[in-house]
Design a protein around this motif. Structure first.
Motif, PDB file in Angstrom:
ATOM      1  N   GLU A 258      -6.794   7.907   3.841  1.00 38.32           N
ATOM      2  CA  GLU A 258      -6.497   6.748   4.687  1.00 38.32           C
ATOM      3  C   GLU A 258      -6.869   5.449   3.972  1.00 38.32           C
ATOM      4  N   ILE A 259      -5.974   4.482   4.027  1.00 43.80           N
ATOM      5  CA  ILE A 259      -6.181   3.167   3.423  1.00 43.80           C
ATOM      6  C   ILE A 259      -6.455   2.166   4.539  1.00 43.80           C
ATOM      7  N   VAL A 260      -7.579   1.490   4.477  1.00 35.43           N
ATOM      8  CA  VAL A 260      -7.946   0.496   5.487  1.00 35.43           C
ATOM      9  C   VAL A 260      -7.994  -0.872   4.816  1.00 35.43           C
ATOM     10  N   ASP A 261      -7.309  -1.834   5.420  1.00 37.75           N
ATOM     11  CA  ASP A 261      -7.248  -3.166   4.829  1.00 37.75           C
ATOM     12  C   ASP A 261      -7.343  -4.209   5.943  1.00 37.75           C
ATOM     13  N   THR A 262      -7.679  -5.429   5.539  1.00 37.15           N
ATOM     14  CA  THR A 262      -7.744  -6.563   6.460  1.00 37.15           C
ATOM     15  C   THR A 262      -6.922  -7.698   5.878  1.00 37.15           C
ATOM     16  N   ALA A 263      -6.098  -8.317   6.714  1.00 40.61           N
ATOM     17  CA  ALA A 263      -5.301  -9.469   6.296  1.00 40.61           C
ATOM     18  C   ALA A 263      -5.542 -10.607   7.267  1.00 40.61           C
ATOM     19  N   TYR A 264      -5.419 -11.823   6.777  1.00 36.11           N
ATOM     20  CA  TYR A 264      -5.679 -13.007   7.594  1.00 36.11           C
ATOM     21  C   TYR A 264      -4.422 -13.875   7.663  1.00 36.11           C
TER      22      TYR A 264
ATOM     23  N   ILE B 161      -4.279 -14.527  18.124  1.00 33.37           N
ATOM     24  CA  ILE B 161      -4.607 -13.210  18.667  1.00 33.37           C
ATOM     25  C   ILE B 161      -4.516 -12.184  17.542  1.00 33.37           C
ATOM     26  N   PRO B 162      -5.567 -11.412  17.315  1.00 35.18           N
ATOM     27  CA  PRO B 162      -5.532 -10.402  16.243  1.00 35.18           C
ATOM     28  C   PRO B 162      -4.615  -9.244  16.613  1.00 35.18           C
ATOM     29  N   ALA B 163      -4.403  -8.369  15.659  1.00 33.04           N
ATOM     30  CA  ALA B 163      -3.604  -7.165  15.901  1.00 33.04           C
ATOM     31  C   ALA B 163      -4.175  -6.019  15.093  1.00 33.04           C
ATOM     32  N   ILE B 164      -3.963  -4.812  15.592  1.00 31.84           N
ATOM     33  CA  ILE B 164      -4.297  -3.606  14.859  1.00 31.84           C
ATOM     34  C   ILE B 164      -2.996  -2.873  14.572  1.00 31.84           C
ATOM     35  N   MET B 165      -2.840  -2.380  13.344  1.00 31.98           N
ATOM     36  CA  MET B 165      -1.596  -1.750  12.943  1.00 31.98           C
ATOM     37  C   MET B 165      -1.873  -0.469  12.176  1.00 31.98           C
ATOM     38  N   THR B 166      -1.052   0.523  12.416  1.00 27.67           N
ATOM     39  CA  THR B 166      -1.074   1.742  11.605  1.00 27.67           C
ATOM     40  C   THR B 166       0.319   1.932  11.018  1.00 27.67           C
TER      41      THR B 166
ATOM     42  N   HIS C 199       0.818  -1.213   0.000  1.00 28.10           N
ATOM     43  CA  HIS C 199       0.000   0.000   0.000  1.00 28.10           C
ATOM     44  C   HIS C 199       0.855   1.269   0.000  1.00 28.10           C
ATOM     45  N   LEU C 200       1.920   1.291   0.805  1.00 18.00           N
ATOM     46  CA  LEU C 200       2.703   2.515   0.971  1.00 18.00           C
ATOM     47  C   LEU C 200       3.592   2.825  -0.218  1.00 18.00           C
ATOM     48  N   PHE C 201       4.005   1.788  -0.963  1.00 16.13           N
ATOM     49  CA  PHE C 201       5.050   1.995  -1.958  1.00 16.13           C
ATOM     50  C   PHE C 201       4.649   1.570  -3.367  1.00 16.13           C
ATOM     51  N   GLN C 202       3.402   1.824  -3.716  1.00 17.49           N
ATOM     52  CA  GLN C 202       2.997   1.583  -5.100  1.00 17.49           C
ATOM     53  C   GLN C 202       3.861   2.430  -6.031  1.00 17.49           C
TER      54      GLN C 202
ATOM     55  N   LYS D  20      -3.588  10.960   9.780  1.00 17.86           N
ATOM     56  CA  LYS D  20      -4.548   9.892   9.481  1.00 17.86           C
ATOM     57  C   LYS D  20      -4.851   9.776   7.990  1.00 17.86           C
ATOM     58  N   GLU D  21      -4.873  10.903   7.305  1.00 20.85           N
ATOM     59  CA  GLU D  21      -5.260  10.851   5.887  1.00 20.85           C
ATOM     60  C   GLU D  21      -4.143  10.267   5.011  1.00 20.85           C
ATOM     61  N   SER D  22      -2.959  10.037   5.567  1.00 19.54           N
ATOM     62  CA  SER D  22      -1.854   9.519   4.748  1.00 19.54           C
ATOM     63  C   SER D  22      -1.292   8.212   5.319  1.00 19.54           C
ATOM     64  N   ARG D  23      -2.163   7.422   5.905  1.00 22.52           N
ATOM     65  CA  ARG D  23      -1.685   6.200   6.544  1.00 22.52           C
ATOM     66  C   ARG D  23      -2.445   4.972   6.069  1.00 22.52           C
ATOM     67  N   VAL D  24      -1.896   3.820   6.468  1.00 18.76           N
ATOM     68  CA  VAL D  24      -2.562   2.535   6.279  1.00 18.76           C
ATOM     69  C   VAL D  24      -2.993   2.029   7.655  1.00 18.76           C
ATOM     70  N   VAL D  25      -4.233   1.598   7.758  1.00 19.19           N
ATOM     71  CA  VAL D  25      -4.719   0.915   8.955  1.00 19.19           C
ATOM     72  C   VAL D  25      -4.970  -0.534   8.567  1.00 19.19           C
ATOM     73  N   LEU D  26      -4.308  -1.446   9.260  1.00 19.55           N
ATOM     74  CA  LEU D  26      -4.405  -2.861   8.915  1.00 19.55           C
ATOM     75  C   LEU D  26      -4.975  -3.654  10.080  1.00 19.55           C
ATOM     76  N   TYR D  27      -6.091  -4.324   9.830  1.00 18.92           N
ATOM     77  CA  TYR D  27      -6.660  -5.276  10.792  1.00 18.92           C
ATOM     78  C   TYR D  27      -6.075  -6.644  10.443  1.00 18.92           C
TER      79      TYR D  27
END
Length: 437
Positions: A251-257, A263-268, A169-172, A425-432
Motif C-alpha cells: 500500500e502506498i500512502v501519500d499526502t497532497a496539498y 474541505i479535505p478529502a480521502i481517496m483510494t 504512483h500507479l503508473f511508474q 489494500k496491499e495494491s492501492r494508493v491512499v491519498l490524503y
C-alpha cells in the motif's frame, strides 16, 4: 394528469426501444489506409463529421509531454488553403459547431452541420490532415492558450490535481503517469521541428478513423470522401509501444496539498484493467452500485444515514492499457478522514464477500441500458462510438452493438470476483488530499 403521464411513459419506452436497436453502418478503407465509417440516419437534417486519431499522451516521451493535447489546439490554426483563425469562423458562418478533445489514448475532432454542409465538413477535416499550418506563430499562440487552460482546469481548479498525484504512483514506467495537459516546461522547450515531426509520425491516415453519421447518402458520401481524402499521403506505419507494469505489492500512502480547497478529502485508488477487459466492465458496474445514484450504497450509508460525508464517489477511469478505480469522500461534521476510509473499505469488503442482491443487480442493468441509449442519442455520439469500437476493440466497429449485450451478460459472481481481484489494500494508493494553508 394520469393519462398524460401514462402517454409520456409509453412514448419514452418506445423511444428507448427504438434507440436500443442495432446501429447500422458501412465501413471500408481508402488506399492510403484511412478507415471510413458511415451511418445513415434521416430523422433530422443534421450530419456529424469526425476524425479520431489514435494518438494521445501515451504516445509522448518524457521531457516532451503535452504534445497530443497541444495538437488538439494547434490543428485549428488553419491550413495552406485557410487563413489562420478562420477554421472556427467558417464552421459557425455555415450553421455548424465544432470541438475536439484529447485523452491518454486518442484525439477526437468533430463538426456538426446542417446536412447540406457535409462537403464543407469533409473539406475542413481533410485540410487538417493534409496540410495544416504548423508554424512558429501558431505554436506561440496555442502555447499561451494551453497555459491558460491549465491554469483554469488544473492549477486553480479545486481538487484539480489528485488524478495527477495518483497516476504518478500507479503508473511508474508507463506514460499514463502524466496527464494529457502535459508539462508547460516541456512545451516551452520544444522546437518547431519537434512539433512537425510529431504530426508527421502520428497524424497519418492509417492511424485515424473518419466517422460520419446523419442525414447522408452513402454513395454520395463515399464519392466526397474519395475526393477530399484520397490524396492524403499514406505515411509510415505507426508502431505502438507496449508497456507491462509490475504489480503493486505494498500500500502506498501519500499526502497532497491544494490551495484551492477548504474541505479535505480521502481517496483510494487501484490499478484496474484496460477498457477491452470484461473485468473493466464489472468494475464499472461495481462503482455504480457503490455511488451511482443517491440511493447507492456509499451515499446511503455515509451521506444519508451516518452523515459523516457531504460527498462520496466511486468511479472507474478506463483507458486502453490500464484503468484507475477510485473511491473518495469529503467529510461532514468534522469526521476524521480515517473514519471515512474505514466506511469505504467496509463496503468494498462486503462486495468481496457477498453477492449483491438480485434487486440491485436488476437496477444496475437498467442503469447501464439507459446510459447506452443516451450515448447513442446524438449523431456525434454515434460517430464517436463507432470510431471508438474500431480504434480500441481490435478494429471491431460492431462493438457499438455488442457493448450492452456484454454488460448485461456480466454476472453477480463476476462483480464479486473483480472486487476481490483488483480492490486489495496491499495494491492501492491512499491519498490524503488536504487544504494548503
Amino acid at each position: 394528469m394520469k393519462l398524460k403521464l401514462l402517454l409520456a411513459s409509453a412514448t419514452s419506452a418506445l423511444v428507448l426501444q427504438a434507440s436500443a436497436q442495432q446501429v447500422k453502418f458501412t465501413e471500408y478503407d481508402l488506399a492510403n489506409g484511412l478507415h471510413v465509417i458511415l451511418h445513415q440516419d434521416k430523422t433530422a437534417p443534421v450530419v456529424a463529421v469526425s476524425v479520431m486519431y489514435h494518438v494521445g499522451s501515451k504516445d509522448e516521451i518524457p521531457g516532451r509531454t503535452g504534445f497530443a493535447h497541444f495538437f488538439e489546439h494547434l490543428l485549428f490554426e488553419g491550413s495552406d488553403n485557410m487563413k489562420r483563425g478562420d477554421f472556427m469562423k467558417i464552421v459557425s458562418d455555415n450553421g455548424g459547431r465544432n470541438n475536439a478533445n484529447t485523452s491518454q489514448d486518442r484525439t477526437f475532432y468533430y463538426e456538426t452541420f446542417p446536412s447540406n454542409q457535409l462537403e464543407l465538413g469533409l473539406w475542413l477535416e481533410s485540410e487538417r490532415m493534409l496540410h495544416p499550418k504548423i508554424e512558429e506563430a501558431g505554436v506561440r499562440t496555442q502555447n499561451e492558450v494551453v497555459k491558460e487552460e491549465k491554469r483554469m482546469r488544473v492549477d486553480n481548479q479545486p481538487y484539480g490535481k489528485y488524478i495527477d498525484v495518483i497516476s504518478r504512483h500507479l503508473f511508474q514506467g508507463h506514460p499514463y503517469r502524466w496527464q494529457p495537459i502535459g508539462s508547460m516546461a516541456d512545451l516551452d522547450a520544444a522546437k518547431l521541428q519537434e512539433f512537425q515531426a510529431f504530426f508527421k509520425k502520428n497524424y497519418v491516415p492509417a492511424n485515424a478513423v473518419l466517422s460520419i453519421a446523419g442525414d447522408i447518402s452513402i454513395e454520395n458520401t463515399k464519392a466526397l470522401v474519395e475526393k477530399y481524402f484520397a490524396e492524403v499521403p499514406k505515411g509510415n506505419p505507426v508502431t505502438k509501444a507496449e508497456y507491462v507494469l509490475k504489480p503493486i505489492t505494498k500500500e502506498i500512502v501519500d499526502t497532497a496539498y491544494d490551495a484551492n480547497i477548504q474541505i479535505p478529502a480521502i481517496m483510494t485508488a487501484y490499478r484496474a484493467p484496460g477498457m477491452r477487459s470484461r473485468d473493466a466492465k464489472a468494475l464499472n458496474m461495481l462503482s455504480t452500485l457503490l455511488s451511482g445514484s443517491g440511493s447507492s450504497r456509499l451515499s446511503t450509508k455515509m451521506v444519508d444515514d451516518k452523515k459523516t460525508a457531504i460527498q462520496v464517489s466511486a468511479f472507474n477511469l478506463t483507458m486502453e492499457d490500464y484503468g484507475i478505480y477510485i473511491a473518495l469522500a469529503l467529510p461532514g461534521n468534522n469526521t476524521p478522514l480515517n473514519n471515512l476510509l474505514a466506511d469505504i473499505d467496509a463496503e468494498v469488503l462486503k462486495v468481496q464477500n457477498e453477492l449483491i442482491s438480485e434487486k440491485e443487480f436488476t437496477k444496475l442493468q437498467n442503469q447501464f441500458e439507459n446510459a447506452a441509449v443516451s450515448a447513442n442519442s446524438t449523431m456525434i455520439g454515434l460517430a464517436e462510438n463507432l470510431a471508438d469500437g474500431y480504434t480500441f476493440h481490435a478494429k471491431n466497429t460492431n462493438a457499438i452493438n455488442e457493448e450492452l449485450k456484454e454488460i448485461k451478460s456480466i454476472t453477480r459472481e463476476e462483480i464479486r470476483a473483480a472486487a476481490r481481484k483488483y480492490l486489495n489494500k496491499e495494491s492501492r494508493v491512499v491519498l490524503y488530499y488536504l487544504p494548503k494553508k
